[in-house]
Each structure stands twice: as C-alpha cells, then as structure tokens.
Write a protein that holds these residues in place. Structure first.
Motif, mmCIF file in Angstrom:
data_model
loop_
_atom_site.group_PDB
_atom_site.id
_atom_site.type_symbol
_atom_site.label_atom_id
_atom_site.label_comp_id
_atom_site.label_asym_id
_atom_site.label_seq_id
_atom_site.Cartn_x
_atom_site.Cartn_y
_atom_site.Cartn_z
ATOM 1 N N VAL A 147 84.120 67.822 -17.777
ATOM 2 C CA VAL A 147 83.923 68.840 -16.747
ATOM 3 C C VAL A 147 85.268 69.049 -16.053
ATOM 4 O O VAL A 147 85.813 68.122 -15.454
ATOM 5 C CB VAL A 147 82.855 68.409 -15.726
ATOM 6 C CG1 VAL A 147 82.739 69.439 -14.614
ATOM 7 C CG2 VAL A 147 81.510 68.198 -16.410
ATOM 8 N N GLU A 148 85.816 70.254 -16.173
ATOM 9 C CA GLU A 148 87.151 70.526 -15.635
ATOM 10 C C GLU A 148 87.067 71.525 -14.491
ATOM 11 O O GLU A 148 86.445 72.578 -14.609
ATOM 12 C CB GLU A 148 88.077 71.063 -16.722
ATOM 13 C CG GLU A 148 89.507 71.260 -16.254
ATOM 14 C CD GLU A 148 90.482 71.529 -17.388
ATOM 15 O OE1 GLU A 148 91.667 71.760 -17.110
ATOM 16 O OE2 GLU A 148 90.038 71.509 -18.570
ATOM 17 N N ILE A 149 87.714 71.171 -13.380
ATOM 18 C CA ILE A 149 87.797 72.048 -12.216
ATOM 19 C C ILE A 149 89.263 72.374 -11.975
ATOM 20 O O ILE A 149 90.094 71.470 -11.829
ATOM 21 C CB ILE A 149 87.202 71.375 -10.964
ATOM 22 C CG1 ILE A 149 85.725 71.041 -11.184
ATOM 23 C CG2 ILE A 149 87.371 72.273 -9.741
ATOM 24 C CD1 ILE A 149 85.128 70.211 -10.062
ATOM 25 N N ASP A 185 92.440 69.855 -11.765
ATOM 26 C CA ASP A 185 93.808 70.344 -11.984
ATOM 27 C C ASP A 185 94.201 71.253 -10.830
ATOM 28 O O ASP A 185 93.504 72.220 -10.522
ATOM 29 C CB ASP A 185 93.872 71.093 -13.316
ATOM 30 C CG ASP A 185 95.294 71.413 -13.738
ATOM 31 O OD1 ASP A 185 96.240 70.893 -13.102
ATOM 32 O OD2 ASP A 185 95.457 72.176 -14.704
ATOM 33 N N ARG A 186 95.318 70.929 -10.163
ATOM 34 C CA ARG A 186 95.808 71.766 -9.069
ATOM 35 C C ARG A 186 97.002 72.569 -9.555
ATOM 36 O O ARG A 186 97.989 71.999 -10.038
ATOM 37 C CB ARG A 186 96.248 70.928 -7.870
ATOM 38 C CG ARG A 186 95.112 70.294 -7.087
ATOM 39 C CD ARG A 186 94.755 68.950 -7.608
ATOM 40 N NE ARG A 186 93.910 68.231 -6.661
ATOM 41 C CZ ARG A 186 93.800 66.922 -6.623
ATOM 42 N NH1 ARG A 186 94.459 66.180 -7.491
ATOM 43 N NH2 ARG A 186 93.020 66.332 -5.743
ATOM 44 N N LEU A 237 93.224 63.395 -12.452
ATOM 45 C CA LEU A 237 93.752 64.254 -11.390
ATOM 46 C C LEU A 237 95.138 64.735 -11.791
ATOM 47 O O LEU A 237 96.061 63.926 -11.943
ATOM 48 C CB LEU A 237 93.828 63.494 -10.060
ATOM 49 C CG LEU A 237 92.522 62.857 -9.560
ATOM 50 C CD1 LEU A 237 92.772 62.116 -8.251
ATOM 51 C CD2 LEU A 237 91.442 63.919 -9.379
ATOM 52 N N LEU A 238 95.281 66.049 -11.969
ATOM 53 C CA LEU A 238 96.537 66.644 -12.415
ATOM 54 C C LEU A 238 97.167 67.425 -11.263
ATOM 55 O O LEU A 238 96.543 68.341 -10.714
ATOM 56 C CB LEU A 238 96.297 67.578 -13.595
ATOM 57 C CG LEU A 238 95.582 66.981 -14.815
ATOM 58 C CD1 LEU A 238 95.308 68.065 -15.847
ATOM 59 C CD2 LEU A 238 96.399 65.854 -15.429
ATOM 60 N N THR A 266 93.086 58.475 -13.796
ATOM 61 C CA THR A 266 94.445 58.821 -14.218
ATOM 62 C C THR A 266 95.003 59.883 -13.288
ATOM 63 O O THR A 266 94.371 60.910 -13.057
ATOM 64 C CB THR A 266 94.469 59.347 -15.660
ATOM 65 O OG1 THR A 266 93.887 58.375 -16.533
ATOM 66 C CG2 THR A 266 95.898 59.627 -16.104
ATOM 67 N N VAL A 267 96.181 59.630 -12.760
ATOM 68 C CA VAL A 267 96.877 60.566 -11.890
ATOM 69 C C VAL A 267 98.152 61.016 -12.594
ATOM 70 O O VAL A 267 98.947 60.181 -13.040
ATOM 71 C CB VAL A 267 97.225 59.915 -10.537
ATOM 72 C CG1 VAL A 267 98.192 60.786 -9.749
ATOM 73 C CG2 VAL A 267 95.965 59.651 -9.727
ATOM 74 N N VAL A 268 98.336 62.320 -12.697
ATOM 75 C CA VAL A 268 99.545 62.876 -13.301
ATOM 76 C C VAL A 268 100.187 63.815 -12.287
ATOM 77 O O VAL A 268 99.598 64.821 -11.895
ATOM 78 C CB VAL A 268 99.235 63.641 -14.600
ATOM 79 C CG1 VAL A 268 100.520 64.244 -15.169
ATOM 80 C CG2 VAL A 268 98.574 62.726 -15.621
#
Length: 403
Positions: A140-142, A170-171, A195-196, A222-224
């Motif tokens: 599920v991608e937001i 994704d921000r 979290l991108l 995971t934080v990128v």
C-alpha cells in the motif's frame, strides 16, 4: 546499576576530511546527562520550551532552518494524497479522525516541540488501518506531494492482530513540513514500513515516528532520505509485550549544503525481544552534513533482550561532516546480547587497490564500492520497484560526485 555506552566498537565520528575516533580509549563513551527514557513527552505544546539549539536533542540540528516548524502558529497548507492502488485492498481503510480521536489513537505523546505543534495544528489525523487477520499481498503506497506551503501532519497507522502489510509513504515536491506518525502493531502482526524522503532540494521536514509492538509482533522499518534541504526524523519504538522483533534500516545521501538527521530510540521494556538497527550514509560536497543518534534502553524487566545497532558513513569529498553517536543503557545483566558500532571514513584503499589491480579504472572502482556499500540495505526493503528506484537515484548522485 545502569551501564551506559558499553560497546565493542563505539565511536563518535566527525568527518571533515574524514577521520574516526573513539570517545575514550577503553571503548566506553560519554555518559548522557540522563536516561533517554526521561525525556519529556506531551501533547501540550506549552510543555516544550522554545528551542535554542543547546538542548541535548537539538544540539546537532539545523535549528535556524527548522525555525518555521518550531513556531506554534497555524499552517494552512496541505499535502496532496494519492494512494496506490487507488482502490485500497479489502481490510485496509483510510479515514479522517477529529483532534480528540487522533490523540486517543496515538500510541504515545510527541517527544519534541515540532511534533507537538504538528499534532496541535493539523486539525486531526489521517488513519490508515489494517483489520485483524488480514494479509495484504501488494504494498500500500501513499504519495504525499507538497506545493511549497507550510504544512502540519498527523498520521495514525494501526495494524490489527495477526495481520501482515507493507506500507510505503513517499514525500515529494516541496514544503515546510512537520509531522507526527503513530504506529501500532498488534499481537502477532507484521508491518513493513518504508518512509521515503524524496523532496525537492528546498524542502524542510521535521518528523517524529513512534511505534508500539504487541506480543510476538514484528516491525521492519526503512527510512530513505535523499531529498530536502533539511530533514530531521526522530524515530522511537517500544516493546509492549514479550516476543517482539524490530529491524530498522536507514539510507541517506547528503549533498553540498544538505542536512540529513536521524535520531532513534529503541525501548526494550519487555522480556525476550530482539532489535537490529542498521543505518548507512554517504556525503559529498562542501557543507554536506549528516547526523545519526542511536539510543537503546534495556530496562530491568527486559530479560533475554538481544539488540545491536550499527551506523556507517562514507565521505566522498572534502568539506563534509558526519556526526554519529550511539548510546546503550543497560539496567539488567540477564540479556542475550547488546552492542553498537559506528564508523566514518573515506573509500577503503584496499578495496580500490584490489579492483584497480584487476584492470578496473579508478572512477568505475569507486562507483562499485559505493554501490556495494548500499546494496545490502536496499535489498532489505523487499519491494522491487522501490529498490530499483533507489539504485537509480544513487547512480544519479554518483554522476554528480564524479566518483
């Protein structure tokens, strides 16, 4: 008795041409002023004083640039939300909570001023919920898109008992954004949270993520952080019952004038739980800055704990600085294992020599070293399209570096 900063490889690393050193000859670091668990938590902004930059939790931060998210004022901007797939899977819902319900649904109160302001000024929260006994096969991608406004955000993620899901947030675009994210992983549930931070180069982002794990729950986070002028993420995770497992991964790449900061706190408050923290970053260009602070607390009731945290930084050019501060507090000797390691340095000369000796040009050899440095972390994400996107993003960064 509390043992503080015990490690097999402890270093507070600052690279400005790059070097690594231990904070004392015996490998036992400086004791913090107080336990990490003693820091204030509150939904009331008034409980947090104005930030000066001298506070322990803010002394590495770019407080001058973060000033807008530290000011308790209305922010009328919004981020545009899109979801993939557009129609959410069965058992997954996305709803809006009023302010009182948002506070009640959060697993704990904010731990810094920016997050408290985000809650107070967001007008409620967006809630992503996964029903119990639900296995979601596709991620599920937001995607949150900014338009350059001041924005406050509050997100509540709840994963029901015995459920499994991958959530990608994704921000993108630009914003001056503060947020508070609450994550509740119920008994025997499994959440893979990615979290991108893919912001444009002028974005400013201060966020806090708090997680609570039930009995035998699993969290892979995971934080990128690749985009943004300043990004500061404060992540904490607590075990509420035995048998939990936490894996936290982080990848960041700081360019000239860019400040990327990640603070973590893993609270072992229940017995027989496991945690692993692995963060890696690369820096290039004058004024490139990264900060990593990793705190782990093993409380006296947390017998059988198994924990380890690792931070590695690779400095690609002169003029970059990486601060790396691991801290470990132990209140019981009845544990399986505990340790931490931290190092900052340039390319491994032996690796480069090995590759060049086999006819590989130096610029290609350097690229291979950087790719290898990040490869293990990228593979942990578990979502092929995201992994490929990150490989391409790192390749683009290497083109800028000329490595």
């Amino acid at each position: 008795m509390t043992a503080t900063d015990l490690s097999t490889d402890h270093s507070r690393a600052v690279a400005d041409g790059a070097h690594t050193h231990s904070s004392d000859p015996g490998g036992v670091g400086e004791a913090p002023e107080s336990s990490r668990a003693a820091r204030l938590r509150s939904f009331d902004v008034a409980d947090f004083p104005e930030v000066t930059g001298s506070e322990e939790e803010w002394r590495f931060s770019a407080v001058d640039v973060l000033a807008p998210v530290l000011a308790d004022r209305a922010a009328d901007g919004h981020l545009e939300w899109t979801t993939t797939p557009q129609e959410l899977p069965v058992g997954v819902t996305l709803t809006r909570l009023d302010p009182a319900a948002a506070v009640a649904a959060s697993v704990q109160a904010p731990g810094d001023r920016a997050a408290a302001i985000a809650v107070a000024r967001s007008g409620g929260a967006t809630a992503l919920s996964v029903a119990r006994n639900t296995v979601v096969d596709e991620p599920v991608e937001i995607t949150l898109t900014g338009r350059g406004d001041d924005v406050r955000g509050h997100l509540v993620i709840t994963v029901g008992e015995s459920s499994e899901v991958t959530v990608i947030i994704d921000r993108v675009g630009s914003a001056t954004y503060s947020e508070f994210v609450s994550v509740d992983v119920a008994d025997n549930a499994h959440l893979n949270l990615v979290l991108l931070q893919s912001w444009d180069s002028d974005a400013v982002h201060a966020g806090e993520v708090v997680a609570r794990l039930g009995r035998d729950a699993r969290l892979r986070g995971t934080v990128v952080s690749l985009g943004g002028r300043v990004v500061r993420l404060n992540t904490s995770a607590a075990f509420a019952a035995p048998g939990g497992d936490i894996e936290l991964f982080g990848l960041y790449y700081s360019d000239a004038g860019q400040h990327l900061e990640h603070q973590l706190f893993v609270d072992h408050a229940a017995p027989n739980c496991r945690s692993r923290v692995t963060y890696k970053g690369a820096l290039q260009g004058k004024g490139a800055r990264s900060v990593w602070i990793g705190d782990v607390l093993i409380r006296k009731e947390a017998e059988g704990t198994d924990t380890y945290e690792l931070n590695r930084n690779l400095v690609l050019t002169d003029g970059a600085r990486a601060d790396s501060v691991p801290n470990l507090e132990i209140e019981t000797g009845e544990i399986e294992g505990a340790g931490h390691a931290s190092a900052t340095g340039r390319f491994d000369d032996e690796q480069l020599f090995y590759l060049k000796a086999r006819g590989i040009p130096e610029d290609v050899a350097r690229r291979l070293v950087v790719r290898g440095f990040f490869a293990e972390l990228i593979q942990q994400i578990g979502v092929e399209r995201v992994e490929q996107r990150l490989i391409e993003a790192i390749e683009a960064e290497l083109e800028v570096t000329g490595a």
